[in-house]
Motif scaffolding. Sequence first.
Motif, PDB file in Angstrom:
ATOM      1  N   LEU A 106      86.020 -17.506-122.938  1.00  0.00           N
ATOM      2  CA  LEU A 106      86.499 -16.353-121.903  1.00  0.00           C
ATOM      3  C   LEU A 106      85.711 -16.401-120.699  1.00  0.00           C
ATOM      4  O   LEU A 106      85.363 -15.555-120.074  1.00  0.00           O
ATOM      5  N   ALA A 107      85.956 -17.624-120.233  1.00  0.00           N
ATOM      6  CA  ALA A 107      85.184 -18.144-118.793  1.00  0.00           C
ATOM      7  C   ALA A 107      83.659 -17.811-118.667  1.00  0.00           C
ATOM      8  O   ALA A 107      83.197 -17.866-117.495  1.00  0.00           O
ATOM      9  N   ALA A 108      82.897 -17.880-119.862  1.00  0.00           N
ATOM     10  CA  ALA A 108      81.625 -17.615-119.761  1.00  0.00           C
ATOM     11  C   ALA A 108      80.801 -19.078-120.372  1.00  0.00           C
ATOM     12  O   ALA A 108      81.348 -19.427-121.475  1.00  0.00           O
ATOM     13  N   ASP A 109      80.150 -19.863-119.710  1.00  0.00           N
ATOM     14  CA  ASP A 109      79.407 -20.992-120.136  1.00  0.00           C
ATOM     15  C   ASP A 109      78.046 -20.831-120.601  1.00  0.00           C
ATOM     16  O   ASP A 109      77.309 -21.203-121.228  1.00  0.00           O
ATOM     17  N   VAL A 110      77.349 -19.927-119.332  1.00  0.00           N
ATOM     18  CA  VAL A 110      76.225 -19.686-119.506  1.00  0.00           C
ATOM     19  C   VAL A 110      75.836 -18.187-119.276  1.00  0.00           C
ATOM     20  O   VAL A 110      76.406 -17.634-118.267  1.00  0.00           O
ATOM     21  N   LEU A 111      75.042 -17.484-119.989  1.00  0.00           N
ATOM     22  CA  LEU A 111      74.797 -16.064-119.801  1.00  0.00           C
ATOM     23  C   LEU A 111      73.187 -15.974-119.611  1.00  0.00           C
ATOM     24  O   LEU A 111      72.463 -16.588-120.507  1.00  0.00           O
ATOM     25  N   ALA A 112      72.550 -15.120-118.734  1.00  0.00           N
ATOM     26  CA  ALA A 112      71.435 -15.173-118.585  1.00  0.00           C
ATOM     27  C   ALA A 112      71.010 -13.943-117.807  1.00  0.00           C
ATOM     28  O   ALA A 112      71.852 -12.895-117.294  1.00  0.00           O
ATOM     29  N   VAL A 113      69.872 -13.365-117.896  1.00  0.00           N
ATOM     30  CA  VAL A 113      69.170 -12.082-116.997  1.00  0.00           C
ATOM     31  C   VAL A 113      68.346 -12.644-115.984  1.00  0.00           C
ATOM     32  O   VAL A 113      67.496 -13.444-116.306  1.00  0.00           O
ATOM     33  N   THR A 114      68.406 -12.316-114.844  1.00  0.00           N
ATOM     34  CA  THR A 114      67.738 -12.628-113.539  1.00  0.00           C
ATOM     35  C   THR A 114      66.410 -12.420-113.567  1.00  0.00           C
ATOM     36  O   THR A 114      66.143 -11.267-114.207  1.00  0.00           O
ATOM     37  N   PRO A 115      65.518 -12.868-112.611  1.00  0.00           N
ATOM     38  CA  PRO A 115      64.244 -12.198-112.614  1.00  0.00           C
ATOM     39  C   PRO A 115      64.413 -10.836-112.168  1.00  0.00           C
ATOM     40  O   PRO A 115      63.512 -10.021-112.437  1.00  0.00           O
ATOM     41  N   THR A 116      65.426 -10.474-111.505  1.00  0.00           N
ATOM     42  CA  THR A 116      65.459  -9.008-111.138  1.00  0.00           C
ATOM     43  C   THR A 116      66.199  -8.297-111.973  1.00  0.00           C
ATOM     44  O   THR A 116      66.297  -6.809-111.797  1.00  0.00           O
TER      45      THR A 116
END
Length: 216
Positions: free
Chosen positions: A126-136
């Motif tokens: 569903l159009a997601a290759d990488v998921l992450a939480v940014t430093p902020t």
Amino acid sequence: MTRRPVRRRRRSTTVRRVVRQAKANPLPSGIAALVVLALAVTMVRWLAQHLVLVAALLALGAVAGLVVLRSRARTRRRELEARTAQLRHIGPFLAMTPKAFEHALADLCRRDGCTKVTVVGGAGDLAADVLAVTPTGQRLLIQAKRYGPKTFVGSHDVQKVNGTYRDVHHCDLAAVVTTSSFTKAAAAFCTQVGIRTVDRRALALWADGRGGPPWA
């Protein structure tokens, strides 16, 4: 007149006899209870007499566990640095498979301070290759497009990202990263809806540290 089966009466009589004998002779169960109680009392006394030793062993175990965790963290960090050191120019990206490209982008995210980085690309992503939480603390979705120089990211690709990154993946930011470029219509759409675009040149700058990451 129906006669009762003899076997059933004998079995019932045997059961009652066993129960009466157990009630009449509770000594074995009492001895077992005394043995268990004695063992418990002995263990409590030993712990009370060796409280310092027990505390020292627990502390030693905690320190050893912490050392192991830190060692593993340092090892993972060195491995990450070794992988990202090979991504300082655009060449390696162009030789990657689409799956390797996703993992390379995940490594760049980790290098630049993201946490909870996960590669999820594949059938039904569903159009997601990488998921992450940014430093902020913002949730980021990356759509990776490992295209050749003559294949551009089109409007259909970025529209899929726009349709899923908030409502399906519950992300705050979305970026489309490619080894090629974007059509004018796709770039205009991303500008309109706030999706970050990272083309081949921007990817090279991000990789070698001269340019900011997609969430900056």
